[in-house]
Design a protein around this motif. Structure first.
Motif, short mmCIF file in Angstrom:
data_model
loop_
_atom_site.label_atom_id
_atom_site.label_comp_id
_atom_site.label_asym_id
_atom_site.label_seq_id
_atom_site.Cartn_x
_atom_site.Cartn_y
_atom_site.Cartn_z
N TRP A 24 124.78 -40.02 80.12
CA TRP A 24 124.13 -40.91 81.10
C TRP A 24 122.63 -40.67 81.06
O TRP A 24 122.15 -39.66 81.56
CB TRP A 24 124.69 -40.68 82.52
CG TRP A 24 124.34 -41.79 83.47
CD1 TRP A 24 123.44 -41.73 84.51
CD2 TRP A 24 124.86 -43.12 83.46
NE1 TRP A 24 123.38 -42.95 85.14
CE2 TRP A 24 124.25 -43.82 84.52
CE3 TRP A 24 125.78 -43.81 82.65
CZ2 TRP A 24 124.52 -45.17 84.79
CZ3 TRP A 24 126.06 -45.13 82.93
CH2 TRP A 24 125.44 -45.79 83.99
N ILE A 32 118.38 -45.36 70.91
CA ILE A 32 119.52 -44.91 71.74
C ILE A 32 119.77 -43.42 71.49
O ILE A 32 120.74 -42.99 70.86
CB ILE A 32 120.79 -45.78 71.52
CG1 ILE A 32 120.42 -47.27 71.70
CG2 ILE A 32 121.90 -45.34 72.47
CD1 ILE A 32 121.56 -48.22 71.94
N ARG A 78 120.24 -54.57 69.12
CA ARG A 78 121.34 -53.63 68.83
C ARG A 78 122.13 -54.10 67.62
O ARG A 78 122.45 -53.31 66.73
CB ARG A 78 122.24 -53.50 70.04
CG ARG A 78 121.56 -52.76 71.17
CD ARG A 78 122.39 -52.76 72.41
NE ARG A 78 121.77 -51.93 73.42
CZ ARG A 78 122.40 -51.00 74.14
NH1 ARG A 78 123.69 -50.81 73.98
NH2 ARG A 78 121.76 -50.29 75.04
N SER A 129 132.21 -51.60 74.59
CA SER A 129 131.13 -51.60 73.59
C SER A 129 131.30 -50.42 72.62
O SER A 129 130.89 -50.50 71.47
CB SER A 129 129.76 -51.55 74.25
OG SER A 129 129.60 -50.36 74.97
N SER A 161 125.58 -49.02 70.51
CA SER A 161 125.86 -48.56 71.86
C SER A 161 126.09 -47.07 71.75
O SER A 161 126.85 -46.62 70.87
CB SER A 161 127.11 -49.26 72.40
OG SER A 161 127.40 -48.80 73.70
N GLY A 162 125.44 -46.29 72.63
CA GLY A 162 125.48 -44.84 72.48
C GLY A 162 126.90 -44.30 72.32
O GLY A 162 127.22 -43.59 71.37
N SER A 163 127.77 -44.67 73.26
CA SER A 163 129.12 -44.11 73.26
C SER A 163 129.92 -44.52 72.02
O SER A 163 130.93 -43.88 71.70
CB SER A 163 129.86 -44.53 74.53
OG SER A 163 129.81 -45.93 74.68
N ARG A 166 130.94 -41.96 69.16
CA ARG A 166 132.07 -41.02 69.29
C ARG A 166 133.39 -41.63 68.83
O ARG A 166 134.36 -40.92 68.62
CB ARG A 166 132.17 -40.52 70.75
CG ARG A 166 130.90 -39.78 71.23
CD ARG A 166 131.11 -39.23 72.64
NE ARG A 166 131.57 -40.27 73.52
CZ ARG A 166 131.00 -40.65 74.66
NH1 ARG A 166 129.92 -40.02 75.10
NH2 ARG A 166 131.49 -41.62 75.38
N SER A 216 126.06 -50.32 82.01
CA SER A 216 125.71 -48.91 81.76
C SER A 216 124.25 -48.81 81.32
O SER A 216 123.52 -47.92 81.75
CB SER A 216 126.56 -48.32 80.63
OG SER A 216 127.90 -48.52 80.89
N PHE A 268 128.40 -37.32 87.61
CA PHE A 268 127.85 -38.57 87.06
C PHE A 268 127.75 -39.63 88.17
O PHE A 268 126.72 -40.30 88.32
CB PHE A 268 128.71 -39.03 85.87
CG PHE A 268 128.71 -40.50 85.63
CD1 PHE A 268 127.53 -41.22 85.50
CD2 PHE A 268 129.91 -41.21 85.51
CE1 PHE A 268 127.54 -42.59 85.28
CE2 PHE A 268 129.92 -42.57 85.31
CZ PHE A 268 128.73 -43.27 85.20
N ASP A 310 134.35 -44.01 84.44
CA ASP A 310 133.10 -44.42 83.78
C ASP A 310 132.34 -45.39 84.68
O ASP A 310 132.48 -45.34 85.88
CB ASP A 310 133.42 -45.00 82.40
CG ASP A 310 133.62 -43.87 81.37
OD1 ASP A 310 133.13 -42.76 81.61
OD2 ASP A 310 134.26 -44.12 80.34
N ALA A 311 131.59 -46.28 84.07
CA ALA A 311 130.75 -47.18 84.85
C ALA A 311 131.57 -48.34 85.40
O ALA A 311 131.33 -49.51 85.09
CB ALA A 311 129.60 -47.68 84.00
C1 DP6 Z 1 129.54 -43.93 81.69
O1 DP6 Z 1 127.40 -46.31 75.63
O2 DP6 Z 1 127.90 -48.19 77.24
O3 DP6 Z 1 130.72 -44.59 79.73
O4 DP6 Z 1 124.20 -46.72 75.03
O5 DP6 Z 1 123.35 -48.32 76.73
O6 DP6 Z 1 125.25 -48.99 75.23
P1 DP6 Z 1 124.53 -47.85 75.96
O7 DP6 Z 1 125.57 -47.29 77.04
P2 DP6 Z 1 127.10 -46.97 76.91
O8 DP6 Z 1 127.26 -45.93 78.11
C2 DP6 Z 1 128.44 -45.25 78.37
C3 DP6 Z 1 128.31 -44.51 79.64
C4 DP6 Z 1 129.58 -43.88 80.16
C5 DP6 Z 1 129.69 -42.41 79.79
C6 DP6 Z 1 130.08 -42.10 78.36
O9 DP6 Z 1 130.81 -42.88 77.72
O10 DP6 Z 1 129.70 -41.01 77.91
#
Ligand code: DP6
Length: 359
Positions: A24, A32, A78, A129, A161-163, A166, A216, A268, A310-311
């Motif tokens: 977060w 990113i 993106r 995402s 997208s950051g997540s 993984r 998010s 969080f 999550d969000a």
């Molecule tokens: C709360 O990966 O959707 O799920 O990087 O801006 O695309 P961006 O955001 P995103 O954020 C995920 C936030 C979360 C926590 C997590 O998955 O670690």
């Protein structure tokens, strides 16, 4: 390239992942790059996933994409960053039967059609995402014969997208925040594969499949700008928690795993409340689910279920084994009976065909 018309296609399926130590906050919005490491568990590929087909043909006059059957724009940075990074690593592709050879340099002149489908609600806080960009990058890498390992591909998916970074691995995965400005060391690594702790059963209680009010991306931007708790969390709390979580996963220590997962989810959401204006992702039903699980864990003397949100208001519940998962599902159906006019629905994820999509 031969002149006649042809199409090359690749289809891939990628599961979503659920963070047990949350990401977060970004230190670099464009690349990113996160403010802390995070750890997640990747779900079974057959349950909550994205299926993406990517196609290339000289008959296509521009890049186009359809998400759940509706055409969407690829003009955002993106998508453009992912496409550019993949194209720059494309290799030679040859199909002797079709008499077609695509050389590395040809990829810049060829256009793509991309069709992606989520088998779960999009943008409802179920990490759509994450599965989406991971699947996009993976399928394009296959189509274009990109010779990179999953960690390198994860650094490309991260820019979507950051997540998403993984979801390039199964099992338990750590996203290392890295320290370089170019983000080349901000990659995902696998901590343990999917067989390591396969007693766990994940139940997702869909409290609402409505799209969330605060994405998010904008939510974490506002937290970075306004929350002092986020600064404290990123610097002081998460680094220690990451080490403890790695230990808990390595030792399959469910008590520590639950304590860390629940506390991290709660922190969080505390950061979200500490943001100005505050962000409310959970609702009354989410809070009631937390109370139910907390009471149950206390009455058993030892934790049976971990929760994380999550969000969005949807609960991700991780049961220590199948027996507990059955009891949990019974409890959920008893206390939160699904009504025809609500969205409440449970997905059970794991090696468990009986319980799939209960409710
Ligand atoms: C709360 O990966 O959707 O799920 O990087 O801006 O695309 P961006 O955001 P995103 O954020 C995920 C936030 C979360 C926590 C997590 O998955 O670690």
């Amino acid at each position: 390239m031969a002149t006649e018309k042809w199409v090359f296609m690749v289809t891939a399926q990628t599961p979503t992942n659920i963070a047990v130590i949350k990401y977060w906050g970004k230190r670099d919005e464009v690349r990113i790059l996160p403010v802390n490491d995070s750890i997640s568990v990747t779900l079974d590929p057959d349950h909550l996933c994205t299926v993406t087909t990517v196609a290339v043909s000289p008959a296509f006059d521009r890049d186009r994409m359809w998400l759940n059957g509706k055409e969407i724009s690829l003009s955002g940075s993106r998508y453009q960053n992912c496409l550019r990074e993949i194209r720059s690593r494309a290799g030679d592709v040859e199909d002797k039967e079709k008499g077609v050879k695509i050389g590395k340099k040809d990829w810049d002149k060829l256009h793509l059609h991309i069709a992606s489908h989520n088998n779960f609600p999009t943008a409802a806080g179920l990490a759509s995402s994450a599965a989406g960009f991971a699947c996009l990058v993976f399928s394009l890498a296959k189509l274009m014969n990109v010779d990179e390992d999953p960690s390198h591909l994860s650094a490309i998916a991260r820019q979507g997208s950051g997540s998403a970074c993984r979801s390039l691995f199964g099992g338990f995965v750590k996203w290392e925040m890295g320290s370089k400005d170019d983000g080349s060391d901000s990659v995902a690594v696998q901590l343990a594969d999917e067989k390591h702790w396969d007693d766990l059963v994940i139940i997702i209680a869909v409290v609402s499949s409505q799209q969330k009010e605060t994405s998010s991306t904008s939510g974490m931007r506002e937290s970075v700008e306004t929350s002092l708790l986020l600064q404290h969390r990123a610097k002081e709390v998460v680094p220690k928690r990451i080490l403890q979580m790695e230990e808990a996963i390595k030792n399959r220590d469910f008590a520590s795993f639950t304590q860390l997962t629940c506390t991290d989810s709660n922190q969080f959401h505390a950061v979200c409340l500490d943001t100005s204006p505050p962000i409310f992702y959970m609702n009354d039903t989410s809070h009631r689910i937390i109370s139910l699980v907390e009471k149950w864990n206390r009455s058993e003397g030892t934790p049976q279920v971990a929760y994380t949100f999550d969000a969005g208001p949807n609960a991700v519940l991780i049961a220590r084994n199948r027996k507990v998962a059955v009891q949990l599902l019974q409890g959920l159906l008893y206390y939160f009976p699904p009504k025809p006019d609500t969205d409440m629905k449970s997905y059970v994820v794991g090696d468990n065909s009986i319980l799939k999509e209960a409710g």
